[in-house]
Design an enzyme around this catalytic site. Structure first.
Site, PDB file in Angstrom:
ATOM      1  N   ASP A  35     -10.032 -14.652  -6.802  1.00 15.35           N
ATOM      2  CA  ASP A  35      -9.189 -14.569  -5.610  1.00 15.35           C
ATOM      3  C   ASP A  35      -9.783 -13.616  -4.572  1.00 15.35           C
ATOM      4  O   ASP A  35      -9.187 -13.416  -3.507  1.00 15.35           O
ATOM      5  CB  ASP A  35      -7.750 -14.162  -5.958  1.00 15.35           C
ATOM      6  CG  ASP A  35      -7.659 -12.983  -6.894  1.00 15.35           C
ATOM      7  OD1 ASP A  35      -8.705 -12.446  -7.306  1.00 15.35           O
ATOM      8  OD2 ASP A  35      -6.527 -12.591  -7.237  1.00 15.35           O
ATOM      9  N   ASP A  38     -10.724  -8.244  -9.750  1.00 18.28           N
ATOM     10  CA  ASP A  38      -9.759  -9.192  -9.185  1.00 18.28           C
ATOM     11  C   ASP A  38      -9.290  -8.629  -7.836  1.00 18.28           C
ATOM     12  O   ASP A  38      -9.360  -7.421  -7.608  1.00 18.28           O
ATOM     13  CB  ASP A  38      -8.585  -9.326 -10.159  1.00 18.28           C
ATOM     14  CG  ASP A  38      -7.556 -10.351  -9.737  1.00 18.28           C
ATOM     15  OD1 ASP A  38      -7.612 -11.482 -10.253  1.00 18.28           O
ATOM     16  OD2 ASP A  38      -6.675 -10.020  -8.911  1.00 18.28           O
ATOM     17  N   HIS A  50      -6.319  -8.228  -6.838  1.00 17.36           N
ATOM     18  CA  HIS A  50      -5.145  -7.382  -7.045  1.00 17.36           C
ATOM     19  C   HIS A  50      -5.398  -6.364  -8.151  1.00 17.36           C
ATOM     20  O   HIS A  50      -6.094  -6.650  -9.123  1.00 17.36           O
ATOM     21  CB  HIS A  50      -3.933  -8.244  -7.412  1.00 17.36           C
ATOM     22  CG  HIS A  50      -3.638  -9.313  -6.413  1.00 17.36           C
ATOM     23  ND1 HIS A  50      -4.105 -10.616  -6.554  1.00 17.36           N
ATOM     24  CD2 HIS A  50      -2.942  -9.282  -5.257  1.00 17.36           C
ATOM     25  CE1 HIS A  50      -3.698 -11.330  -5.518  1.00 17.36           C
ATOM     26  NE2 HIS A  50      -3.001 -10.550  -4.717  1.00 17.36           N
ATOM     27  N   HIS A  70      -1.847  -7.988 -15.047  1.00 18.33           N
ATOM     28  CA  HIS A  70      -0.606  -7.398 -14.519  1.00 18.33           C
ATOM     29  C   HIS A  70       0.434  -7.131 -15.616  1.00 18.33           C
ATOM     30  O   HIS A  70       1.440  -6.468 -15.360  1.00 18.33           O
ATOM     31  CB  HIS A  70       0.021  -8.312 -13.468  1.00 18.33           C
ATOM     32  CG  HIS A  70      -0.772  -8.422 -12.205  1.00 18.33           C
ATOM     33  ND1 HIS A  70      -1.107  -7.337 -11.434  1.00 18.33           N
ATOM     34  CD2 HIS A  70      -1.302  -9.509 -11.581  1.00 18.33           C
ATOM     35  CE1 HIS A  70      -1.810  -7.733 -10.382  1.00 18.33           C
ATOM     36  NE2 HIS A  70      -1.945  -9.053 -10.451  1.00 18.33           N
TER      37      HIS A  70
END
Length: 335
Positions: free
Chosen positions: A279, A190, A192, A154
């Site tokens: 995740d 991932d 996200h 990110h």
């Protein structure tokens, strides 16, 4: 497969984050890395490759901010960790902003990613872990694993967010390019979207970025990762986003990963970087896919079958008790 991790990566331990409108315990806990390190059965301490590979990706002013912000926050009389509370609504002008409150807004995009006095050292060590894994692969290893904590995807060239401060996947890709790899691909699996990685390589055609992630229409980071985002300029067509609905299980995820691997095959990389987030697991407390522990081995075997030299960089995963077994499943498939 060689595995790299530095105990200094555990020192980053913010107390709270802003999540869903209220302050809650910080989810990206040091115990995440401890559980993984214990499960995978031994790691090597990375070699220190210095700041140059970090500065090849990240803005020097941003790096200075990461180092200095906690002390400046304390000097301004602010208690606790550094957390932003004001951001520009549209775009960011190149302003010279001296107040720490303004700078945290200039160099971040959320309030879930606090800075502490130990953040820089932990993030720096995380970068050294991925650099050591990258150099191991460049030196002849078929694959290597970097237990990156804090995670990285990110973080943009000049901003933090999503628990990320230095973009480890981007640092690995750039290091491989600088070492002579003509083309590098990044596969982000991932939950996200890796908005920072996408931004860093958005206008570059030498690094292909493919991401499978929760549809940003419903999930963080919202403003990046839509299917029509494909790169610009020299990077036009070098970004592939494959958003998936909440509740996705192995069959749909594997089909999407197959599309990503086909696109990467056409690109023809000399090296692959995998941003791996656990995740996507069915019991993750902040995510909503339904992959099982065994599924990671299946996905990893599909990646390994492509035959590219591969660096795996750890990203998210917040079901701490299951993290170790999920990473073991992935690494077993890669091997």
């Amino acid at each position: 497969m060689r595995r790299f991790f530095d105990l200094r990566q555990l020192t980053h331990a913010p107390e709270k984050e802003l999540h869903n409108g209220g302050f809650t315990d910080f989810a990206e806990k040091p115990s995440r890395a401890e559980m993984i390190a214990a499960a995978i059965g031994g790691t090597e301490r990375p070699t220190d490759h210095g700041e140059a590979p970090i500065l090849a990706v990240h803005d020097a002013g941003y790096v200075d901010f990461l180092k200095q912000a906690p002390a400046r926050w304390a000097a301004a009389g602010r208690p606790g960790d550094v957390i932003g509370y004001v951001w520009p609504v549209v775009g960011r002008r190149p302003l010279r902003l001296d107040r720490i409150d303004a700078q945290i807004g200039q160099y971040s995009f959320d309030a879930a990613t606090p800075l502490t006095a130990t953040t820089w050292g932990a993030a720096y060590s995380s970068a050294q872990s991925v650099l050591s894994a990258t150099h191991a692969v460049l030196g002849g290893e078929r694959a290597a694993f970097a237990l990156c904590r804090p995670p990285g995807h990110h973080a943009g060239a000049d901003y933090l967010g999503g628990y990320c401060y230095l973009n480890t996947a981007a640092i690995a890709a750039q290091a491989a390019r600088d070492a002579g790899c003509a083309r590098v691909a990044i596969l982000d699996i991932d939950y996200h979207h890796g908005n920072g990685t996408q931004d860093i390589f958005w206008e570059r055609g030498d690094v292909f970025y493919a991401s499978l992630h929760a549809d940003p229409a419903t999930d963080y980071p919202f403003y990046w990762g839509h299917a029509d985002e494909t790169g610009a300029g020299d990077g036009s067509g070098a970004t592939l986003n494959l958003p998936l609905p909440q509740g996705t299980t192995l069959d749909a995820f594997r089909r999407a990963q197959g599309k990503a691997l086909e696109a990467i095959t056409r690109f023809g990389p000399d090296l692959l970087v995998v941003s791996f987030g656990a995740d996507t697991w069915e019991g993750d407390p902040i995510s909503h896919f339904n992959l099982t522990t065994a599924d990671y081995g299946v996905l990893a075997r599909d990646i390994a079958a492509c035959g590219w030299p591969t660096v795996v960089a750890m990203e998210g995963g917040y079901a701490i008790e299951a993290l170790g077994s999920n990473v073991v499943s992935l690494l077993g498939g890669m091997e």
